[in-house]
Design a protein around this motif. Sequence first.
Motif, PDB file in Angstrom:
ATOM      1  N   LYS A 111     -36.432  37.786  33.008  1.00  9.22           N
ATOM      2  CA  LYS A 111     -35.395  37.075  32.272  1.00  9.22           C
ATOM      3  C   LYS A 111     -35.675  37.701  30.660  1.00  9.22           C
ATOM      4  O   LYS A 111     -36.777  37.539  30.271  1.00  9.22           O
ATOM      5  N   GLU A 112     -34.336  37.458  29.900  1.00  5.54           N
ATOM      6  CA  GLU A 112     -34.444  37.757  28.609  1.00  5.54           C
ATOM      7  C   GLU A 112     -34.966  36.480  27.896  1.00  5.54           C
ATOM      8  O   GLU A 112     -34.675  35.346  28.272  1.00  5.54           O
ATOM      9  N   THR A 113     -35.889  36.615  27.004  1.00  7.39           N
ATOM     10  CA  THR A 113     -36.485  35.636  26.091  1.00  7.39           C
ATOM     11  C   THR A 113     -36.360  35.877  24.656  1.00  7.39           C
ATOM     12  O   THR A 113     -35.978  36.956  24.495  1.00  7.39           O
ATOM     13  N   PRO A 114     -36.667  35.194  23.765  1.00  5.49           N
ATOM     14  CA  PRO A 114     -36.826  35.136  22.374  1.00  5.49           C
ATOM     15  C   PRO A 114     -37.783  36.184  21.898  1.00  5.49           C
ATOM     16  O   PRO A 114     -37.526  36.894  20.748  1.00  5.49           O
ATOM     17  N   TRP A 115     -38.742  36.623  22.627  1.00  8.77           N
ATOM     18  CA  TRP A 115     -39.780  37.530  22.425  1.00  8.77           C
ATOM     19  C   TRP A 115     -39.314  38.986  22.966  1.00  8.77           C
ATOM     20  O   TRP A 115     -39.946  40.081  22.541  1.00  8.77           O
TER      21      TRP A 115
END
Length: 1908
Positions: free
Chosen positions: A1642-1646
């Motif tokens: 999944k997409e994360t802030p990092w």
Amino acid sequence: MSNVYEERATMIAAGELQSFGPFGREHCKNHPNAVNLQLRQLQPASELWSSDGAAGLVGSLQEVTLQEKKRECWLLRKGSSVDSDEMEYDEELYAAGNMVIWSKGSKSQASHVYKAFTVDSPVQQALWCNFGIPQKKKDEKEILEKTVCIVQSSCVNVHSVTGKDFISPLPFQVSNLWPTKFGLLLERCFEHTTVCFSVFREPLPTVFSMLHPLDEIAPVVCRPTGLFEAARVQYVSDSTMKIVFSNCEPSIVMTYDTVQCIHSVWALRKVTPDEQSTVLKCPEQVDTPQGLMPPSFLTTHLRNVSRMDSPGSPFHCHALHNQNRMTSSPGLHSRTHSPSISSMAALSRSHSPGMAAPSFSVAARFNMSYHSSSPRGHSFLPSPNSTANESVLVPEMEPIVPDLCIEQLWSETASSHREMSCQASKVFITSDLCENKYLCFLVESHQQLRCVKFIESNNPSQLIFASVATIPAKDAAPLQDIDAMLVLEANGSLVLYTGVTRVSKVFVPGLLSPTFSLSNHVTHLSTPMDSVSTPAKLSSSLSLLHSLPVGQVAMPSPVSELRGSTKHHETSWLGDYTFQQSVPYIHALRDPVSSRVTLELSNGTMLRITIPEIATSEMVRKCLQAVRFILPKETAMKVLIKWYNIYNAPGGPSAHLEWNLFVTCFMTLMGYNTERLGWTRNLHFEVPLSPVIAPKKARPSDTGSDEDWDYMWCSDYHRQVVFRHACGAVSLESTDTSGCEESLSSTPALHLDPSAPLFPHIPALFYVLHLLYEELKLDELQRSGGRSLVGLLQQLARDLQLEEYIDLYWRDYPSFITTFKESCIIDQAQMEQMQRPSFLRAEPPCVFSWLSSCLRGEEVAPFPYLPGICERTKLLVLSYALYIIGDDNATSVDVSNYKLDSCPNILTMIFQLETEKCNPCFSSRPSCMKPDAPNESLAVKLVVWLTSEGFTLKDLESVPFGVALPIRDAIYQCREQPCSDWSEDVCLLIGRQDLTKQAHKVTVAKGKAVSVTTTEAEEEEVGMTDLNQDVISLIWSQDLRVHEARRLLQSSRPVRVSVVHLPEVSDHEYIEEKENKLLQLCQRTMALPVGRGLFTLFSYHPVPTEPLPVPKLNLTGRAPPQNTMVDLNSGNIDVPPNMTSWSSFHNGVAAGLKIAPASQVDSAWIAYNKPKSPELANEYAGFLMALGLNGHLTKLATLNIHDYLTKGHEMTSIGLLLGVSAAKLSTMDMSITRLLSIHIPALLPPTSTELDVPHNVQVAAVVGIGLVYQGTGHRHNAEVLLAEIGRPPGPEMEYCTDRESYSLAAGLALGMVCLGHGSNLIGMSDLNVPEQLYQYMVGGHRRTHAGINREKHKSPSYQIKEGDTINVDVTCPGATLALAMIYLKTNNRSIADWLKAPDTMFLLDFIKPEFLLLRTLARCIIMWDDILPNSEWVSSNVPQIIQENIGNPVVSEDLNMETLAQAHDYIIAGACMAVGFRFAGSANSDAFDCLYKFARSFMQCLTSATATVTGHYNLQTCLSMVLLALSMVMAGSGNLKVLQLCRFLHKRTSGEMNYGFHMAHHMALGLLFLGGGRYTLSTSNSAIAALLCALYPHFPAHSTDNRYHLQALRHLGVLAAEPRLLVPVDVDTLKPCYALLDVTYKETPWYEETTVELMAPTMLPELQLLKKVKVKGPRYWELSIDMSKGTQHLESILSRDGVLYVKLRAGQLPYKDDPRGWKSLLAPNVNNRNSEVRTFKVQTSWLSAYNPILLWCKRGTTCFYKRDTLALFSAILYECVTQENPEMLPTYIAIDQAVRTLEQTEMCETFALWQMRLVLELCESRVLQHRLREGAQGRGLLLSSEFLPVMKNSADGTLDRWLTGDHVLKSYMSGQSLTEDMLSNMLACFLVYHSIPCLSKLSSTHLEGKQL
């Protein structure tokens, strides 16, 4: 001609006559106990009739027969086992003496014993009963536990089929037990000799229920009906009411009132809460009517007097107050209580079974003895051993709540005293052929069977009872399978009834009718309630019988009986006795099962007979079903009975002639003279006896009479045969049409008989049979039946002048239909007599045409269907509506757009057609197609819906290939893109064996570990051999790292003690030196089990019959070169006492942690493992803790837990408390809370007695509180634990030793209770938790305690002078970790700033360097999101003052270099630990590189000169923590670099390397190979809390050190482990294999959404980080697991050993055999037309079905033809296999055969052409064209793009060639009448292939032939 439809006396023949004896009787004779039971003396009743005189007869009956009957009884029922191979079998439950035999037997298998039971006392009753076990979740259906109940005088033994045994004591004498839907009903035995009760004594309950053997017996309440009794609820206490029958479905009970002499029916159901509260209220009532019992009066009455009453007392009763033993006097009620175990009995029904005997308390509650009958009334004396304080201590328990209620539904009405019946001797439920249900009860006194019709209303619990019919009967038995019952009339004849309608007499071969033909000559009309025969009537009957001629007596007569009349009861058994001394007759009926029943003869022998079925042919059965559906019930009943009698007459037809007989019978009943129709006339000669005449009864003897000849002479059959001779139609062989025409020309026109019973219903019957014909066309296996049916249909269509129907039949079977020419004339008057229904349209419903219209996108009308008969029509029509038309709502329950119920109210349904056609939402025009609807979703919906309807692959094989193609297309789409969480049935339908296996929840078989160097016996001692070697060899295939880890962690062999013997050292000193060296090595050996437990985690499934193997902890050594034994017990050196106690504990934990959570472990097995010797008690304590960590300790009985704790063994208490707490993690379980509170003084009341609880047990209990209340934020516990962190030492040396571990435990527990709550601690703001913890961390004045324990802390310690300041050395670690856990991951910067390391030298001097590690770790895990996996971030945690001076050679004198160096190293270690926690189990390469760098630097420091500045101990501690952090990151990965570090440290045993460091290093090694590579660590809050407990950075200095941290907590790290290894397993070989995976993050802030390619078996990342996991092609079938729907499916896969089943595609090889894919059979670019393709190797199962076709190809007439066919089939085979759709082979072959047949003009039926047309229309349909435009994976239809055009071209060419020249088609299109020669097969083929409508449609549209 006489009326052939009149009712005649009929008789049917019973089949399969055989003698019968209960199997259990024979088995019991061979039983060892048979001598005691004297079963060999059991004699049949026939031997008892030989005594002379009536007295002898009666005496023998009384003395022997009744006793034998009591001693021997049996039940029979239909087998109900799902997993049995037998389709039908009988079960017998036989009871005799002390034995019960449960046996099974069938036609194909002899009876055999299934289970046999022997009990202690004689069996009173044995019965089957199903108990319901309610599930925890409300929506789950309760599980049925099938049992056998054996009733003895004092108890009921209950044995379940799963092996559970229960003993339920009976608190009173029971007269009868009754099985019900909910459990057992118990009838209390009522003794008539009872002393009369006083007027104040209320009646006691008489009926009780037991819902489960572990439940209490509760009284049943009743709700009678009546004008004034609607709201009255009362206990069933009427002793005159006896139960005579109980039934499960519907749930009813029948009772008999012995005073009023009436029967009543009651609905049995669960009691409602309102009824419970009503019956448990205590109203004061003086005048109590009979049967109504106020509970207050009842409970007073039921208070007991003595514990010495015998169970057999006649005054047993059921006390309504739970567990109370009461005594009563007129004034005072004093109570005594016995210990309650009902709560224990109700702990769980799923617990291991055992004796449910409630001590003496429950028995006493039901026990009541009568004492002296004083004039004051019946007073009850107090119990002799009752005490006053018992009644004070124990509160009054709840009264027993009733479970079941009976509600009156119906009651018998008796108009006069003479009609009052005696108790019914037999009751059963039966149904008739038209599905009416009857409750029948046999009243022997009146020799009547009373049948009460009942109807099930919308509410299932409410039944509506209708009329009562009476049948004269001596006995009766239901026959469920044939919807009938067998009645034994008073004269001894057997009569078959369906419901209350008489069918026929039953002839039993070998038995004479007892009263001969008396009933036929003496016809006595009697009312249903006629009285029993009197002696006068009997004598006149007998005299009449003697006056008859012998011939008439001996032979049955053909004189017809009047249908509705009931025969007088001519004889009684005394009268029969005069005749029957030599000839046996039927005495009774018993044991009906399905269609079989036992006849009990007068001589005691028993015969088992089978009553024949209504039909054996599936075709006839379906036709009868359709007839029953459409006709009125009365007419249908007559037809069915007529057919039944004809079909089952003695000497009736054989099975293959059944259809001919049915057609003849059916047409005759419609009014046809079947003798005059050519095609039906031939049927007659195949049937032995004309069915127009009711068959003559079979003769009981061979002697004939003149009457027989007269009967034959006058019969219709004789006249018809004569008529047929006169017509000249004698020749049976003449089948040519010319002969038929000649014979027909001389006969008058054929007419129908309008008086026939089915004549008015001919149109309706024709319509339903036509719908049945359309249904048969959709089933390849039934199509031959359709051909048989079409002959009947065409005749009816001709006579009803339905031209379009005839045209339809001709198009289907052109050559067959043209042979039929005859038609019957029905004039207009007769036509008006017929009930012509409006749904019979001129246009016939044709299912193929309907499906064709769907495919062409035309508007379609709803298609009619018959519910329950035309189910396949409904299924396929709705499938096309969903998939082809694209209507998502087609298959919803409330929409009937595409199907039309042909029910009796079909007229209203038919009128909807007009409205539906006008309504656009019902139409299916091309404009309303839904191209925007995703076709894949429609395919998924179709497949899921078909599965829900029970459609399987086997059903699909019988669907015609053209009709099935869209369904196959949908299946293939779903197969390519399946959903991972589909049910097993869906996966089976789409042909994905891998998904089917996955849904079936089968785990992979364990592989045996293979060792290279050791024998198997030695391996077992090591305790590490249970890992799955197959999986390990795939994960680490290149090296032997697992073997190395196993070698490092083994502790069961002697260690090598190598000491150089220097010359100056004496032998004694040398021995001491060796032993000192061994002592150092033993420090390491004792630490190994902690790591071994992690290494072998959850890898073993124990055998329930064997104890768990625990490897020995070997503390001896071997000294080379002589290999001499070195032992510590020699006395040469001092060995610390109890040195091995904790290491034994760890060894037990390690052994117990091997047990997988899914193993079968119960309380008995846990106790079974308890060792005999006390030396192994510590090991067992660890074993108990391990069982808690893997969740099995919840199965340990509460009694055992208390037993272990009362032993006072410290280790056992620690292991047990931590184990049960871990097993009940976060549950707030009250029973465990009480258990823990006893061991924590702070949780006990201030006034409680002080218990001497060992300190370590207190520590374990405190941590246990934290575990049980983890994350709950429980205020009271948080307050107590907060105070306990700073608990001061007590005055009497209490709380003075090892205070640090207690304070730390309290801090950890507080952190767990408030885990992750941060500032959201609800209701705790007044506690100032963070401020208090900060004070504990930095010191200051002690605050006063505001809690309940403030009194305990008033007196200061006499030994330890701390004053009022806080001892930070004690409280700091616990407070620091508590703050860290409370604010875990909250990123709360203000709290984190509290934990910063001091940045001045002054402040640094005030803090221990160890605490800096804790503070840094705490600060970092609070600021969770700031942790970065690089060395810059790690160094950034070091204060500036340390960074500036640590490497500086010139240092100010004010600075203490040692302090700075130690602070620097501990802060770095703390930051490294934080990185380890943040990236635990992730195998993050950046985190690994960073931590590995610091680990190497610490190792260099250890060997450098600077080591003395920091200190070896401090450096070793920091290195150990960094190594643990490394192992946390790489947990389960087996990383080689980390393994090398662990191995290096393993070898270091001298110097500062103590027990604690070894423990740390081997824990790191265990984490590295966690669970043999199957497990890794989680980063959830709960996991981090567990790891903080386990990896606390202060390890013990020696093996008994628990000062700073309890060693048992080291094992809590197991709670952080989670299975994340995904293991692909080949579904065909069931072996683990390699498979490529695409894992999408999944997409994360990092980072953005990322997809990585992994080769499985692989460790998956944490599931919440994932979006999708997909098995990639091309070698394996693709499979996608989508996480957007939730992680439950993947979690369930991982929890079952991570097994993900995959399936190889055709021609592919696994990666292990073909790493690069060069060996694949499909890799070369092979021309699929090459002849070599025939050698292509595919699965044998695919080709087994097609071998005959290839053989057929080889037998071709010419070489060219053979070569051409082989080439074609080779290409087809190649394509099917490579495209993974071998199921399409039959379709290809069928199309090819159809075209070839058409080319040869040999097509006599157009069925295959219809299918071809459907295939072509599907290819041209909008659905497919849209899919091709969209380019869905570049795939079109399943069929090859080249094959279909070639076939179409061949068919078109053949028909075009037929069209050349002056053609018959023109004549057909112009409407000219065509001769038989002109109506050729090719014309029909042309019309079908080109969809040309029939003539009437053409004429209506004014089409001319030339316009074609």
